[in-house]
Design a protein around this motif. Sequence first.
Motif, PDB file in Angstrom:
ATOM      1  N   PHE A  89      15.000   5.680   4.055  1.00  0.00           N
ATOM      2  CA  PHE A  89      13.698   5.959   4.662  1.00  0.00           C
ATOM      3  C   PHE A  89      12.826   4.716   4.652  1.00  0.00           C
ATOM      4  CE2 PHE A  89       9.243   7.239   4.509  1.00  0.00           C
ATOM      5  CZ  PHE A  89       9.173   8.042   5.639  1.00  0.00           C
ATOM      6  N   LEU A  90      12.824   3.990   3.545  1.00  0.00           N
ATOM      7  CA  LEU A  90      12.037   2.760   3.472  1.00  0.00           C
ATOM      8  C   LEU A  90      12.510   1.749   4.513  1.00  0.00           C
ATOM      9  CD1 LEU A  90      11.711   2.270  -0.395  1.00  0.00           C
ATOM     10  CD2 LEU A  90      10.046   3.252   1.191  1.00  0.00           C
ATOM     11  N   LYS A  91      13.817   1.688   4.710  1.00  0.00           N
ATOM     12  CA  LYS A  91      14.349   0.775   5.724  1.00  0.00           C
ATOM     13  C   LYS A  91      13.886   1.192   7.118  1.00  0.00           C
ATOM     14  CE  LYS A  91      18.520  -0.322   3.048  1.00  0.00           C
ATOM     15  NZ  LYS A  91      19.991  -0.148   2.972  1.00  0.00           N
ATOM     16  N   SER A  92      13.764   2.507   7.330  1.00  0.00           N
ATOM     17  CA  SER A  92      13.342   2.985   8.648  1.00  0.00           C
ATOM     18  C   SER A  92      11.900   2.593   8.944  1.00  0.00           C
ATOM     19  CB  SER A  92      13.508   4.505   8.744  1.00  0.00           C
ATOM     20  OG  SER A  92      12.501   5.191   8.006  1.00  0.00           O
ATOM     21  N   ILE A  93      11.067   2.507   7.909  1.00  0.00           N
ATOM     22  CA  ILE A  93       9.681   2.086   8.115  1.00  0.00           C
ATOM     23  C   ILE A  93       9.642   0.651   8.619  1.00  0.00           C
ATOM     24  CG2 ILE A  93       7.480   1.625   6.974  1.00  0.00           C
ATOM     25  CD1 ILE A  93       8.073   4.588   7.347  1.00  0.00           C
ATOM     26  N   GLU A  94      10.424  -0.206   7.997  1.00  0.00           N
ATOM     27  CA  GLU A  94      10.471  -1.597   8.433  1.00  0.00           C
ATOM     28  C   GLU A  94      11.078  -1.702   9.831  1.00  0.00           C
ATOM     29  OE1 GLU A  94      11.907  -6.036   6.952  1.00  0.00           O
ATOM     30  OE2 GLU A  94      12.449  -4.266   5.777  1.00  0.00           O
ATOM     31  N   SER A  95      12.113  -0.922  10.091  1.00  0.00           N
ATOM     32  CA  SER A  95      12.747  -0.963  11.409  1.00  0.00           C
ATOM     33  C   SER A  95      11.783  -0.530  12.501  1.00  0.00           C
ATOM     34  CB  SER A  95      13.991  -0.065  11.422  1.00  0.00           C
ATOM     35  OG  SER A  95      14.966  -0.529  10.529  1.00  0.00           O
ATOM     36  N   ARG A  96      10.997   0.517  12.234  1.00  0.00           N
ATOM     37  CA  ARG A  96      10.023   0.978  13.221  1.00  0.00           C
ATOM     38  C   ARG A  96       8.981  -0.102  13.486  1.00  0.00           C
ATOM     39  NH1 ARG A  96       7.939   5.995  14.380  1.00  0.00           N
ATOM     40  NH2 ARG A  96      10.117   6.615  14.621  1.00  0.00           N
ATOM     41  N   ALA A  97       8.513  -0.748  12.423  1.00  0.00           N
ATOM     42  CA  ALA A  97       7.522  -1.818  12.596  1.00  0.00           C
ATOM     43  C   ALA A  97       8.105  -2.978  13.399  1.00  0.00           C
ATOM     44  CB  ALA A  97       7.020  -2.301  11.236  1.00  0.00           C
ATOM     45  N   LYS A  98       9.376  -3.278  13.161  1.00  0.00           N
ATOM     46  CA  LYS A  98      10.026  -4.342  13.934  1.00  0.00           C
ATOM     47  C   LYS A  98      10.196  -3.917  15.402  1.00  0.00           C
ATOM     48  CE  LYS A  98      12.658  -6.709  10.306  1.00  0.00           C
ATOM     49  NZ  LYS A  98      14.014  -7.057   9.808  1.00  0.00           N
ATOM     50  N   GLU A  99      10.539  -2.649  15.598  1.00  0.00           N
ATOM     51  CA  GLU A  99      10.727  -2.143  16.964  1.00  0.00           C
ATOM     52  C   GLU A  99       9.428  -2.228  17.756  1.00  0.00           C
ATOM     53  OE1 GLU A  99      12.430   1.895  19.131  1.00  0.00           O
ATOM     54  OE2 GLU A  99      11.639   2.005  17.089  1.00  0.00           O
ATOM     55  N   PHE A 100       8.338  -1.768  17.154  1.00  0.00           N
ATOM     56  CA  PHE A 100       7.049  -1.842  17.840  1.00  0.00           C
ATOM     57  C   PHE A 100       6.627  -3.302  18.029  1.00  0.00           C
ATOM     58  CE2 PHE A 100       5.680   2.659  16.429  1.00  0.00           C
ATOM     59  CZ  PHE A 100       6.146   3.198  17.615  1.00  0.00           C
ATOM     60  N   GLY A 101       6.899  -4.129  17.027  1.00  0.00           N
ATOM     61  CA  GLY A 101       6.583  -5.542  17.162  1.00  0.00           C
ATOM     62  C   GLY A 101       7.342  -6.168  18.318  1.00  0.00           C
ATOM     63  N   ALA A 146       0.831  -1.203   0.000  1.00  0.00           N
ATOM     64  CA  ALA A 146       0.000   0.000   0.000  1.00  0.00           C
ATOM     65  C   ALA A 146       0.866   1.254   0.000  1.00  0.00           C
ATOM     66  CB  ALA A 146      -0.931  -0.011   1.214  1.00  0.00           C
ATOM     67  N   MET A 147       1.920   1.229   0.784  1.00  0.00           N
ATOM     68  CA  MET A 147       2.819   2.376   0.836  1.00  0.00           C
ATOM     69  C   MET A 147       3.487   2.607  -0.512  1.00  0.00           C
ATOM     70  SD  MET A 147       5.944   3.051   3.469  1.00  0.00           S
ATOM     71  CE  MET A 147       7.145   2.115   2.516  1.00  0.00           C
ATOM     72  N   MET A 148       3.960   1.532  -1.130  1.00  0.00           N
ATOM     73  CA  MET A 148       4.667   1.674  -2.391  1.00  0.00           C
ATOM     74  C   MET A 148       3.747   1.972  -3.564  1.00  0.00           C
ATOM     75  SD  MET A 148       7.707   1.701  -1.516  1.00  0.00           S
ATOM     76  CE  MET A 148       8.312   1.888  -3.192  1.00  0.00           C
ATOM     77  N   ALA A 149       2.430   1.952  -3.335  1.00  0.00           N
ATOM     78  CA  ALA A 149       1.505   2.427  -4.365  1.00  0.00           C
ATOM     79  C   ALA A 149       1.774   3.902  -4.664  1.00  0.00           C
ATOM     80  CB  ALA A 149       0.054   2.230  -3.927  1.00  0.00           C
ATOM     81  N   PHE A 150       2.333   4.616  -3.674  1.00  0.00           N
ATOM     82  CA  PHE A 150       2.715   6.018  -3.871  1.00  0.00           C
ATOM     83  C   PHE A 150       4.130   6.072  -4.449  1.00  0.00           C
ATOM     84  CE2 PHE A 150      -0.735   6.295  -0.890  1.00  0.00           C
ATOM     85  CZ  PHE A 150      -1.394   7.446  -1.267  1.00  0.00           C
ATOM     86  N   LYS A 151       4.292   5.478  -5.614  1.00  0.00           N
ATOM     87  CA  LYS A 151       5.624   5.335  -6.198  1.00  0.00           C
ATOM     88  C   LYS A 151       6.255   6.658  -6.599  1.00  0.00           C
ATOM     89  CE  LYS A 151       3.404   3.953 -10.553  1.00  0.00           C
ATOM     90  NZ  LYS A 151       3.265   2.839 -11.525  1.00  0.00           N
ATOM     91  N   SER A 152       5.440   7.716  -6.746  1.00  0.00           N
ATOM     92  CA  SER A 152       6.028   9.021  -7.064  1.00  0.00           C
ATOM     93  C   SER A 152       6.767   9.597  -5.864  1.00  0.00           C
ATOM     94  CB  SER A 152       4.942  10.004  -7.512  1.00  0.00           C
ATOM     95  OG  SER A 152       4.093  10.358  -6.429  1.00  0.00           O
ATOM     96  N   GLN A 153       6.432   9.140  -4.661  1.00  0.00           N
ATOM     97  CA  GLN A 153       6.978   9.745  -3.447  1.00  0.00           C
ATOM     98  C   GLN A 153       8.186   9.013  -2.879  1.00  0.00           C
ATOM     99  OE1 GLN A 153       5.561  12.735  -2.374  1.00  0.00           O
ATOM    100  NE2 GLN A 153       4.587  12.392  -4.365  1.00  0.00           N
TER     101      GLN A 153
END
Length: 238
Positions: A200-212, A175-182
């Motif tokens: 930045f994309l790596k930080s999204i995954e890292s945050r999700a792992k941190e909260f998990g 869903a996030m990567m649907a915004f491919k222009s951004q």
Amino acid sequence: MKIDVLAFAAHPDDVELACSGTMALCKAQGKTTGIIDLTRGELGTRGTPEIRTQEAAAAAKIMGLDVRENLGFRDGFFRIDDAHQLEIIKVLRRYQPDVILINAPLDRHPDHGRGSDLVRHSAFLSGLRRVPTSWDGIPQDPWRPAKVYKYIQDYYLKPSFVVDISAHFKTKMEAMMAFKSQFHNPDSDEPATYISSPEFLKSIESRAKEFGHLIGVDYGEGFISERPLKIRDLGFEL
């Protein structure tokens, strides 16, 4: 149509970045879901409002949303005033959500905190019968969501609770990567921005792992509640 869980976003892609895994989980649980984007993100460095509208529609399909609307407020310049509040109230009374998810109370982009306050204030006013509104010429009944939760965005904020999105993390990223222009695209010749780097994309995954990690699962999304949460049993399931 009544929407069980309605997320509000200052910009298209806010929900995708912060809580699209939760939206996908709610859909999988049989709830009706929707997103209300406040602006078209027209001040964004990359892409155009028209492109972002198309991307928002693609992301909505990936998440299985029942509704997605854009209120067309001015990106960067919307304010907490009568006119903007009444538009939010009309939406709340039309869809009568039980739960709303709103922007972070404090974040890197000032629209996020302002959007959070705008919707939170409007949600209270929406329950007052002496605030009249109508839709298609028909007077609307008062409605106040039972729960208002703030999703966490760029700044790290301590969550009140974390939702296990492990089974829906792939959907979140799609869903996030649907915004491919951004986001990062090696074939794009658009100017580089804060969110367009691979880091930045790596930080999204890292945050999700941190909260998990906080709740002992693979991936999570954090939320802030201003009110104490009701626990149904000592297993700590909401």
